[in-house]
Scaffold this motif. Structure first.
Motif, PDB file in Angstrom:
ATOM      1  N   LEU A 127      29.057  35.717  24.279  1.00 36.13           N
ATOM      2  CA  LEU A 127      30.063  34.740  23.868  1.00 36.13           C
ATOM      3  C   LEU A 127      29.757  33.348  24.409  1.00 36.13           C
ATOM      4  O   LEU A 127      30.057  32.344  23.749  1.00 36.13           O
ATOM      5  N   ASP A 128      29.158  33.272  25.593  1.00 35.54           N
ATOM      6  CA  ASP A 128      28.739  31.971  26.134  1.00 35.54           C
ATOM      7  C   ASP A 128      27.781  31.286  25.161  1.00 35.54           C
ATOM      8  O   ASP A 128      27.947  30.115  24.832  1.00 35.54           O
ATOM      9  N   THR A 129      26.789  32.030  24.715  1.00 37.85           N
ATOM     10  CA  THR A 129      25.801  31.488  23.778  1.00 37.85           C
ATOM     11  C   THR A 129      26.453  31.129  22.447  1.00 37.85           C
ATOM     12  O   THR A 129      26.252  30.034  21.921  1.00 37.85           O
ATOM     13  N   MET A 130      27.243  32.051  21.905  1.00 35.09           N
ATOM     14  CA  MET A 130      27.867  31.806  20.599  1.00 35.09           C
ATOM     15  C   MET A 130      28.896  30.680  20.671  1.00 35.09           C
ATOM     16  O   MET A 130      29.054  29.914  19.723  1.00 35.09           O
ATOM     17  N   GLY A 131      29.564  30.550  21.803  1.00 36.91           N
ATOM     18  CA  GLY A 131      30.504  29.452  21.985  1.00 36.91           C
ATOM     19  C   GLY A 131      29.795  28.112  22.016  1.00 36.91           C
ATOM     20  O   GLY A 131      30.255  27.135  21.418  1.00 36.91           O
ATOM     21  N   ALA A 132      28.649  28.056  22.710  1.00 38.38           N
ATOM     22  CA  ALA A 132      27.865  26.821  22.771  1.00 38.38           C
ATOM     23  C   ALA A 132      27.365  26.421  21.381  1.00 38.38           C
ATOM     24  O   ALA A 132      27.193  25.232  21.099  1.00 38.38           O
ATOM     25  N   ARG A 178      19.274  28.929  15.012  1.00 35.15           N
ATOM     26  CA  ARG A 178      20.088  29.442  16.118  1.00 35.15           C
ATOM     27  C   ARG A 178      19.560  30.734  16.718  1.00 35.15           C
ATOM     28  O   ARG A 178      19.840  31.049  17.862  1.00 35.15           O
ATOM     29  N   ASP A 179      18.823  31.519  15.960  1.00 34.69           N
ATOM     30  CA  ASP A 179      18.121  32.687  16.489  1.00 34.69           C
ATOM     31  C   ASP A 179      19.020  33.635  17.281  1.00 34.69           C
ATOM     32  O   ASP A 179      18.761  33.946  18.443  1.00 34.69           O
ATOM     33  N   LEU A 180      20.089  34.107  16.652  1.00 32.46           N
ATOM     34  CA  LEU A 180      21.002  35.041  17.305  1.00 32.46           C
ATOM     35  C   LEU A 180      20.337  36.406  17.481  1.00 32.46           C
ATOM     36  O   LEU A 180      19.562  36.841  16.644  1.00 32.46           O
ATOM     37  N   THR A 181      20.696  37.083  18.566  1.00 32.05           N
ATOM     38  CA  THR A 181      20.213  38.443  18.775  1.00 32.05           C
ATOM     39  C   THR A 181      21.013  39.396  17.875  1.00 32.05           C
ATOM     40  O   THR A 181      22.082  39.050  17.367  1.00 32.05           O
ATOM     41  N   LEU A 182      20.506  40.595  17.737  1.00 34.95           N
ATOM     42  CA  LEU A 182      21.216  41.612  16.965  1.00 34.95           C
ATOM     43  C   LEU A 182      22.589  41.883  17.573  1.00 34.95           C
ATOM     44  O   LEU A 182      23.592  42.025  16.868  1.00 34.95           O
ATOM     45  N   LYS A 186      38.484  33.551  19.426  1.00 35.49           N
ATOM     46  CA  LYS A 186      38.961  32.956  18.182  1.00 35.49           C
ATOM     47  C   LYS A 186      37.796  32.670  17.244  1.00 35.49           C
ATOM     48  O   LYS A 186      36.695  32.329  17.675  1.00 35.49           O
ATOM     49  N   ARG A 187      38.073  32.775  15.965  1.00 31.75           N
ATOM     50  CA  ARG A 187      37.113  32.417  14.926  1.00 31.75           C
ATOM     51  C   ARG A 187      37.031  30.904  14.817  1.00 31.75           C
ATOM     52  O   ARG A 187      37.981  30.208  15.145  1.00 31.75           O
ATOM     53  N   THR A 188      35.885  30.422  14.334  1.00 35.07           N
ATOM     54  CA  THR A 188      35.723  28.991  14.077  1.00 35.07           C
ATOM     55  C   THR A 188      35.222  28.792  12.647  1.00 35.07           C
ATOM     56  O   THR A 188      34.691  29.730  12.034  1.00 35.07           O
ATOM     57  N   VAL A 189      35.383  27.598  12.150  1.00 32.41           N
ATOM     58  CA  VAL A 189      34.864  27.275  10.816  1.00 32.41           C
ATOM     59  C   VAL A 189      33.348  27.454  10.794  1.00 32.41           C
ATOM     60  O   VAL A 189      32.790  28.019   9.856  1.00 32.41           O
ATOM     61  N   GLU A 190      32.682  27.009  11.856  1.00 28.56           N
ATOM     62  CA  GLU A 190      31.220  27.124  11.934  1.00 28.56           C
ATOM     63  C   GLU A 190      30.780  28.591  11.895  1.00 28.56           C
ATOM     64  O   GLU A 190      29.809  28.939  11.234  1.00 28.56           O
ATOM     65  N   GLY A 191      31.502  29.457  12.590  1.00 26.50           N
ATOM     66  CA  GLY A 191      31.179  30.879  12.569  1.00 26.50           C
ATOM     67  C   GLY A 191      31.389  31.493  11.194  1.00 26.50           C
ATOM     68  O   GLY A 191      30.576  32.301  10.732  1.00 26.50           O
ATOM     69  N   ALA A 192      32.473  31.101  10.536  1.00 30.22           N
ATOM     70  CA  ALA A 192      32.748  31.609   9.192  1.00 30.22           C
ATOM     71  C   ALA A 192      31.658  31.166   8.220  1.00 30.22           C
ATOM     72  O   ALA A 192      31.196  31.955   7.386  1.00 30.22           O
ATOM     73  N   LEU A 193      31.224  29.921   8.336  1.00 34.16           N
ATOM     74  CA  LEU A 193      30.159  29.413   7.459  1.00 34.16           C
ATOM     75  C   LEU A 193      28.838  30.124   7.734  1.00 34.16           C
ATOM     76  O   LEU A 193      28.090  30.449   6.803  1.00 34.16           O
ATOM     77  N   TYR A 194      28.544  30.398   9.002  1.00 32.53           N
ATOM     78  CA  TYR A 194      27.326  31.116   9.361  1.00 32.53           C
ATOM     79  C   TYR A 194      27.292  32.474   8.669  1.00 32.53           C
ATOM     80  O   TYR A 194      26.296  32.852   8.045  1.00 32.53           O
ATOM     81  N   LEU A 195      28.405  33.216   8.768  1.00 36.05           N
ATOM     82  CA  LEU A 195      28.443  34.555   8.171  1.00 36.05           C
ATOM     83  C   LEU A 195      28.478  34.503   6.653  1.00 36.05           C
ATOM     84  O   LEU A 195      27.907  35.371   5.986  1.00 36.05           O
ATOM     85  N   GLY A 205      13.057  47.339   4.092  1.00 36.63           N
ATOM     86  CA  GLY A 205      12.484  46.178   3.399  1.00 36.63           C
ATOM     87  C   GLY A 205      13.520  45.080   3.215  1.00 36.63           C
ATOM     88  O   GLY A 205      13.222  43.890   3.392  1.00 36.63           O
ATOM     89  N   LEU A 206      14.747  45.476   2.869  1.00 36.27           N
ATOM     90  CA  LEU A 206      15.830  44.500   2.720  1.00 36.27           C
ATOM     91  C   LEU A 206      16.123  43.845   4.065  1.00 36.27           C
ATOM     92  O   LEU A 206      16.237  42.619   4.162  1.00 36.27           O
ATOM     93  N   TRP A 207      16.248  44.649   5.103  1.00 38.25           N
ATOM     94  CA  TRP A 207      16.517  44.111   6.441  1.00 38.25           C
ATOM     95  C   TRP A 207      15.388  43.155   6.865  1.00 38.25           C
ATOM     96  O   TRP A 207      15.627  42.077   7.409  1.00 38.25           O
ATOM     97  N   HIS A 208      14.160  43.551   6.581  1.00 36.72           N
ATOM     98  CA  HIS A 208      13.003  42.719   6.906  1.00 36.72           C
ATOM     99  C   HIS A 208      13.082  41.381   6.177  1.00 36.72           C
ATOM    100  O   HIS A 208      12.932  40.314   6.793  1.00 36.72           O
ATOM    101  N   ALA A 209      13.332  41.427   4.879  1.00 33.71           N
ATOM    102  CA  ALA A 209      13.404  40.198   4.081  1.00 33.71           C
ATOM    103  C   ALA A 209      14.539  39.293   4.557  1.00 33.71           C
ATOM    104  O   ALA A 209      14.372  38.072   4.668  1.00 33.71           O
ATOM    105  N   VAL A 210      15.692  39.880   4.837  1.00 36.06           N
ATOM    106  CA  VAL A 210      16.837  39.101   5.322  1.00 36.06           C
ATOM    107  C   VAL A 210      16.513  38.486   6.679  1.00 36.06           C
ATOM    108  O   VAL A 210      16.777  37.299   6.914  1.00 36.06           O
ATOM    109  N   SER A 211      15.928  39.272   7.566  1.00 35.49           N
ATOM    110  CA  SER A 211      15.585  38.772   8.903  1.00 35.49           C
ATOM    111  C   SER A 211      14.592  37.618   8.832  1.00 35.49           C
ATOM    112  O   SER A 211      14.762  36.594   9.507  1.00 35.49           O
ATOM    113  N   LEU A 212      13.557  37.772   8.022  1.00 34.27           N
ATOM    114  CA  LEU A 212      12.559  36.713   7.878  1.00 34.27           C
ATOM    115  C   LEU A 212      13.188  35.427   7.340  1.00 34.27           C
ATOM    116  O   LEU A 212      12.945  34.336   7.858  1.00 34.27           O
ATOM    117  N   GLU A 213      13.991  35.561   6.302  1.00 33.38           N
ATOM    118  CA  GLU A 213      14.607  34.380   5.699  1.00 33.38           C
ATOM    119  C   GLU A 213      15.598  33.732   6.661  1.00 33.38           C
ATOM    120  O   GLU A 213      15.682  32.506   6.748  1.00 33.38           O
TER     121      GLU A 213
END
Length: 114
Positions: free
Chosen positions: A67-72, A27-31, A91-100, A12-20
């Motif tokens: 990585l091609d997708t995540m880099g773009a 960006r619709d990242l894959t698992l 390498k990590r990016t500011v955008e990646g850190a903010l996403y997580l 249920g938690l995973w479902h709620a997090v995924s929906l939100e």
């Protein structure tokens, strides 16, 4: 203190997090992409394509495509290893850190609703 959840509550938690996440982030990242991103940000560097492939148990081309997708999207960056030009260092990016960070906040907020 560990959080105790039943399998149904965990799903249920995973479902709620995924929906939100789908609602708030286009960006619709894959698992797999999320798993790679978490590996890069939660496990101390350096990270290489070879190392990520080994950690996730997939081939190097699978990692490269992700990585091609995540880099773009600006979530990661790649650079040649100056010590060994055959290796590519991820390498990590500011955008990646903010996403997580936002994803972590979303998980916390949804977990509080349980």
């Amino acid at each position: 203190m560990p959080v105790e959840l039943t399998p149904s509550q965990a799903l249920g938690l995973w479902h709620a997090v995924s929906l939100e996440q789908v609602r708030v982030d286009s960006r619709d990242l894959t698992l797999r992409q999320v798993a790679i991103l978490l590996e890069i940000y939660l496990v101390p560097p350096p990270h290489t394509v070879r190392g990520l492939a080994a950690a996730l148990g997939v081939s190097k081309p699978v990692i490269t495509r992700a990585l091609d997708t995540m880099g773009a999207l600006g979530l990661v960056d790649r650079m040649r290893d100056e010590g060994d030009r055959r290796n590519v260092v991820i390498k990590r990016t500011v955008e990646g850190a903010l996403y997580l960070e936002k994803l972590g906040d979303l998980i916390i907020n949804q977990g509080r609703k349980l």
